[in-house]
Design a protein around this motif. Sequence first.
Motif, short mmCIF file in Angstrom:
data_model
loop_
_atom_site.label_atom_id
_atom_site.label_comp_id
_atom_site.label_asym_id
_atom_site.label_seq_id
_atom_site.Cartn_x
_atom_site.Cartn_y
_atom_site.Cartn_z
N ILE A 41 -3.95 -4.46 3.56
CA ILE A 41 -3.99 -4.57 5.02
C ILE A 41 -2.84 -5.46 5.46
O ILE A 41 -2.79 -6.64 5.11
N HIS A 42 -1.94 -4.90 6.24
CA HIS A 42 -0.76 -5.64 6.68
C HIS A 42 -0.82 -5.80 8.21
O HIS A 42 -0.69 -4.82 8.95
N ARG A 43 -1.05 -7.00 8.65
CA ARG A 43 -1.15 -7.27 10.08
C ARG A 43 0.24 -7.27 10.72
O ARG A 43 1.19 -7.82 10.17
N GLN A 44 0.32 -6.68 11.92
CA GLN A 44 1.59 -6.56 12.63
C GLN A 44 1.60 -7.49 13.85
O GLN A 44 0.54 -7.91 14.35
N GLU A 45 2.79 -7.79 14.31
CA GLU A 45 2.92 -8.71 15.45
C GLU A 45 2.34 -8.14 16.74
O GLU A 45 1.94 -8.89 17.63
N ASP A 46 2.31 -6.82 16.86
CA ASP A 46 1.78 -6.21 18.08
C ASP A 46 0.26 -6.11 18.08
O ASP A 46 -0.34 -5.54 19.00
N GLY A 47 -0.41 -6.66 17.05
CA GLY A 47 -1.87 -6.65 16.98
C GLY A 47 -2.44 -5.52 16.16
O GLY A 47 -3.64 -5.52 15.86
N SER A 48 -1.61 -4.56 15.80
CA SER A 48 -2.08 -3.46 14.96
C SER A 48 -2.04 -3.88 13.49
O SER A 48 -1.52 -4.95 13.16
N VAL A 49 -2.57 -3.04 12.63
CA VAL A 49 -2.53 -3.29 11.19
C VAL A 49 -2.11 -2.00 10.49
O VAL A 49 -2.49 -0.90 10.91
N ILE A 50 -1.31 -2.14 9.45
CA ILE A 50 -0.98 -1.01 8.60
C ILE A 50 -1.84 -1.12 7.35
O ILE A 50 -1.78 -2.11 6.63
N ILE A 51 -2.64 -0.07 7.11
CA ILE A 51 -3.61 -0.09 6.03
C ILE A 51 -3.26 0.99 5.03
O ILE A 51 -2.97 2.13 5.41
N GLU A 52 -3.29 0.64 3.76
CA GLU A 52 -3.03 1.61 2.72
C GLU A 52 -4.20 2.59 2.60
O GLU A 52 -5.36 2.23 2.83
N GLY A 53 -3.89 3.82 2.25
CA GLY A 53 -4.90 4.87 2.21
C GLY A 53 -5.99 4.63 1.19
O GLY A 53 -7.12 5.11 1.34
#
Length: 423
Positions: free
Chosen positions: A341-353
């Motif tokens: 789980i990689h948190r982003q500055e815009d408040g979203s998160v990039i999550i691995e499948g």
Amino acid sequence: MSDDFPLGLLFGLLFLLICLSAFFSSSETGMMSINRYRLSHRANSGESRAQRVARLLARPDRLIGVILIGNNFVNNLAASIATIIAIHFLGDVTGPAVATAALTITILIFAEVTPKTYAAVKPERIAFPASRVLEPLLMLLYPLVWLVNVISNGLLRLIGVRNIDGGGDNLTRDELRTVVHEAGTLIPQRHQAMLLSILDLENVTVNDIMVPRHEVVGIDLDDGLDEILAQMRTSQHTRLPVYKGDINNIIGMLHLRNSARILSRAEVTKAAIVQEAREPYFIPESTPLHTQLLNFQKQKRRIGIVVDEYGDVEGLLTLEDILEEIVGEFTTDVAGMEEEIHRQEDGSVIIEGTASIRDINKSLGWQLPTDGPKTLNGLILEHLEGFPEGPVSLQLGGVRMEIQEVRDNLITAARCWQAPRRR
């Protein structure tokens, strides 16, 4: 008749009867409103007044019978005395009507609403002292109470009510969950979470929390001996599955505390490793966690290999995994979850499948569905009913998702964020 009895005596008797009416009314509400579980605890602790109330509540038909007999008797006697007093002052025509209206309002306020409201708010303050009077009164009026109960219970049986004992207070799991939620500060928040987690063990199966097959670390006997020994020296795990070529060919479980015995030998062989390995313990993937917790205890095991209905290995489960479901994480490598789980500055998160849905929900406080696929990749593919050919957006469980990357028939990454609630 008012000439035979002084008015002062009649007024005093009327006041006493209204007080008795208030006593019976509050006793009924207090007895029926008392917390049965607190009462049971105090009775089991040896408190005599709690035991007395519990005895009365064991047969609610008799308790209600003696209370209502007393209440109706004093109310009817109060009505007669009030009528005599009213006739003395107002005559035979208007006296009875005025007495009925005045006494109704008086009893309603002072003998019904006020005492019953107080008893509903403070049931123990009413029930405990009232039981001192009601128990001997029940013994005194038992023949009349018995007769009334025989008739009333017969009528109840005609409408299908058979069991009239006061022991029907068993709680379902959902009701017990509500009790824990409503305990407030009586139970610390941490303990509430643990109790609720125990109740939820029945709804969670082994394959919901197991370490999936692709993450299982083990000793492959097809590897070189030097590579195996290096793995035994540096492994962060205390137990490793030993298999040959494919993890479906598991030979046993090696506890690394036995590795010192192996490494101390003049000549270390793979046969020595196999000899020290314990017979593997297999777990069906659909086993509920509360059942598996008991199975671990019976089998004296701390780790098991999870298999599907065809006997293929699906993953690995440890006793610590189940305990973490109850008390929260205490051994899990949190950094490993953060890598998915990689948190982003815009408040979203990039999550691995490959991230677990349950881990995502725990880490981010989301409510993605957990009754189907176990990973984010599986959840998205189930919703799309196929592999996306390019960037696709969707919304699941109040979470918006944008597929970022698809590789080798696997959604490897998706950008996610909570959708704004509609007003």
